[in-house]
Design an enzyme around this catalytic site. Structure first.
Site, PDB file in Angstrom:
ATOM      1  N   ARG A  35       0.844  -1.197   0.000  1.00  0.00           N
ATOM      2  CA  ARG A  35       0.000   0.000   0.000  1.00  0.00           C
ATOM      3  C   ARG A  35       0.878   1.244   0.000  1.00  0.00           C
ATOM      4  O   ARG A  35       1.764   1.399   0.844  1.00  0.00           O
ATOM      5  CB  ARG A  35      -0.905   0.005   1.235  1.00  0.00           C
ATOM      6  CG  ARG A  35      -1.649   1.325   1.492  1.00  0.00           C
ATOM      7  CD  ARG A  35      -2.518   1.198   2.733  1.00  0.00           C
ATOM      8  NE  ARG A  35      -3.150   2.457   3.113  1.00  0.00           N
ATOM      9  CZ  ARG A  35      -2.865   3.144   4.209  1.00  0.00           C
ATOM     10  NH1 ARG A  35      -1.916   2.712   5.039  1.00  0.00           N
ATOM     11  NH2 ARG A  35      -3.505   4.267   4.488  1.00  0.00           N
ATOM     12  N   ARG A  76     -10.167  19.835   8.849  1.00  0.00           N
ATOM     13  CA  ARG A  76      -9.306  20.240   9.965  1.00  0.00           C
ATOM     14  C   ARG A  76      -9.706  21.624  10.461  1.00  0.00           C
ATOM     15  O   ARG A  76     -10.232  22.442   9.706  1.00  0.00           O
ATOM     16  CB  ARG A  76      -7.839  20.272   9.542  1.00  0.00           C
ATOM     17  CG  ARG A  76      -7.289  18.949   9.020  1.00  0.00           C
ATOM     18  CD  ARG A  76      -5.830  19.077   8.616  1.00  0.00           C
ATOM     19  NE  ARG A  76      -5.341  17.861   7.984  1.00  0.00           N
ATOM     20  CZ  ARG A  76      -4.870  16.815   8.657  1.00  0.00           C
ATOM     21  NH1 ARG A  76      -4.815  16.869   9.975  1.00  0.00           N
ATOM     22  NH2 ARG A  76      -4.431  15.741   8.030  1.00  0.00           N
ATOM     23  N   LYS A 217     -13.138   2.796   0.813  1.00  0.00           N
ATOM     24  CA  LYS A 217     -12.796   2.731   2.233  1.00  0.00           C
ATOM     25  C   LYS A 217     -14.045   3.091   3.040  1.00  0.00           C
ATOM     26  O   LYS A 217     -14.591   4.182   2.890  1.00  0.00           O
ATOM     27  CB  LYS A 217     -11.641   3.677   2.556  1.00  0.00           C
ATOM     28  CG  LYS A 217     -10.326   3.268   1.909  1.00  0.00           C
ATOM     29  CD  LYS A 217      -9.260   4.328   2.080  1.00  0.00           C
ATOM     30  CE  LYS A 217      -8.843   4.505   3.521  1.00  0.00           C
ATOM     31  NZ  LYS A 217      -7.746   5.504   3.644  1.00  0.00           N
ATOM     32  N   THR A 275      -6.331  -1.299  10.029  1.00  0.00           N
ATOM     33  CA  THR A 275      -6.078  -0.322  11.087  1.00  0.00           C
ATOM     34  C   THR A 275      -5.840  -0.961  12.456  1.00  0.00           C
ATOM     35  O   THR A 275      -6.685  -1.672  12.979  1.00  0.00           O
ATOM     36  CB  THR A 275      -7.208   0.728  11.220  1.00  0.00           C
ATOM     37  OG1 THR A 275      -7.633   1.155   9.938  1.00  0.00           O
ATOM     38  CG2 THR A 275      -6.702   1.922  12.007  1.00  0.00           C
TER      39      THR A 275
END
Length: 471
Positions: A35, A76, A217, A275
């Site tokens: 990846r 953000r 995802k 993850t």
């Protein structure tokens, strides 16, 4: 170079693993697909890694998959006066659409799509949920919120919006430039971050075409509400438990993981569980018992692949992490309960001839104790239909397309081999026997079940099944 396991390993490349020597060590330890995380690194960095992987592929004579993971639209806060502020539970704070060097009454949040879609009662999660606030009121240029869980808010920390579907393209300008670069390099998979709805995939599909597989995802609650349509429009799915675990309650993540793996298996789409799988191995040579159990759970669920992130990208023990994951997978698949658990979670049969032929091949191979199931596949679909059954017999996937061969390195149980197209039954039998013996799948006086599509070399046709005896 045959892997004696069914589930595949995906490893993220980073500073700890981007040298040709380390990439080879990781492959030898068990990596099937690498990846490339485009949230970090330059195009030049990724080009060097891509070239090194392709050189390694030529050296070892085995297909190696390359997954390009796009950053996506990361939300953000802006810059804070003095770099950070501390907020306490019960306090009221204000986010502003335009501003800089903010304080508690003017925290910059330069994302107009949030102001357009948010509503009172919605939550904002800052810094991976370490700070949680509830919106109490808003206008076109500010959001008032009550702090539920206090903590520190510092410059450029990420914001998650779990209750809100944002009118936001999953492809930023940076993603488009990265995607064009990745497709030019020749990546095998493109992972799209922060998918919220089926329409998000259409834009990416239009840019990618058939030059790479499109992977969704799943890390937003909104995606779970439309998951069947998202899976249908994807070529593969990643259960991205990091952001997903921030936006839904922790206790729901294991059940959602099982739902997603099962749904992908039903739809014949590869699924990666990702993850923090061996997260303690970023800094330690061994994982916790809970982490080992987590990897095993994904294998018992029937996931096509499990993934390493920081463990292989920036950790101190990248090779050890891959080797540990390899050992956990092999041990789990050899456990006496593995086969009964996998069989118990089998999805219902698809009522189509191609699926019926693939299912019959898997069952026949087990009944007559064949050494392998040989799938002649031009697009990878025939092999995927067989893998959907999670057979106890190895799958030898033969294809003439190098891109398909590399993508099959993500598919459960598939050992992919490149070979020229076949045109007759005689060629099919001869090729199956030669490749099966060369790759160590079959010996004299053993049998194989062969699945192909007639006409040969035509994608999407799985309609022929044959048992051959090796003399």
């Amino acid at each position: 170079m045959r892997r004696h396991r069914r589930a595949k390993i995906v490893a993220t490349v980073g500073p700890a693993s981007n040298s040709p020597e380390m990439l080879k060590r990781l492959f030898m330890a068990g990596v099937d697909t690498f990846r490339l995380n485009f949230s970090h690194g330059t195009h030049e960095d990724h080009a060097k890694v891509h070239a090194a992987i392709r050189a390694l592929e030529a050296e070892v004579g085995r297909p190696i998959g390359i997954l390009q993971d796009l950053q996506g639209p990361k939300i953000r806060v802006g810059t804070i006066r003095d770099g950070k502020i501390t907020v306490k539970a019960g306090e009221t704070i204000r986010f502003v659409r335009n501003g800089a060097d903010g304080d508690k009454d003017s925290i910059p949040l330069p994302h107009p799509e949030i102001f357009a879609a948010a509503a009172p009662g919605h939550h904002l999660l800052i810094d991976d949920g370490r700070v949680r606030v509830e919106i109490t009121g808003l206008s076109d240029d500010h959001i008032d919120a009550k702090v539920l869980f206090g903590g520190t808010i510092s410059n450029r920390k990420g914001v998650n919006v779990p209750n809100t579907v944002l009118e936001l393209s999953p492809l930023t300008a940076k993603d488009r430039a990265d995607l064009a670069f990745g497709l030019e390099l020749g990546v095998d998979w493109v992972a799209l971050s922060f998918v919220q709805k089926p329409g998000d995939l259409l834009e990416a599909r239009g840019l990618i075409g058939d030059r790479a597989g499109l992977m969704s995802k799943i890390e937003k609650p909104a995606a779970l509400e439309r998951i069947d349509d998202i899976i249908r429009l994807s070529d593969a799915v990643m259960v991205a438990r990091g952001d997903l675990g921030v936006e839904i309650p922790h206790e729901e993540v294991p059940g959602r993981q099982k739902e997603l793996v099962r749904a992908c298996r039903l739809a014949v789409k590869p699924v990666i569980v990702a993850t923090q799988m061996l997260d303690s191995m970023v800094a330690a040579p061994t994982p916790t018992r809970a982490e080992a159990s987590d990897v095993a759970t994904a294998v018992y669920d029937g996931a096509d692949a499990v993934m390493l992130s920081a463990e292989s990208a920036s950790g101190s023990y990248p090779v050890e992490a891959v080797a540990m994951m390899d050992r956990i997978i092999r041990s789990t698949e050899q456990h006496k309960l593995y086969r009964s658990i996998i069989d118990a979670s089998a999805p219902g049969e698809e009522q189509t001839a191609p699926h019926a032929v693939a299912a019959a091949a898997a069952e026949l191979a087990e009944v007559i104790h064949s050494s392998a199931i040989v799938a002649f596949t031009s697009s990878g679909t025939t092999a995927a239909r067989i893998a959907r059954k999670r057979p106890a017999v190895p799958i030898l996937a033969i294809t003439s397309d190098s891109a398909v061969s590399r993508r099959l390195s993500l598919l459960w149980g598939a050992h992919s081999v490149m070979s020229a197209d076949i045109h007759t039954y005689e060629e099919m039998v001869e090729r199956a026997i030669n490749v099966g013996q060369l790759e160590g799948f079959v010996r004299p006086n053993e049998s194989m079940v062969v699945v192909a599509g007639i006409p040969f070399a035509q994608a999407g046709t799985t309609n022929n099944l044959r048992v051959i005896q090796v003399s």
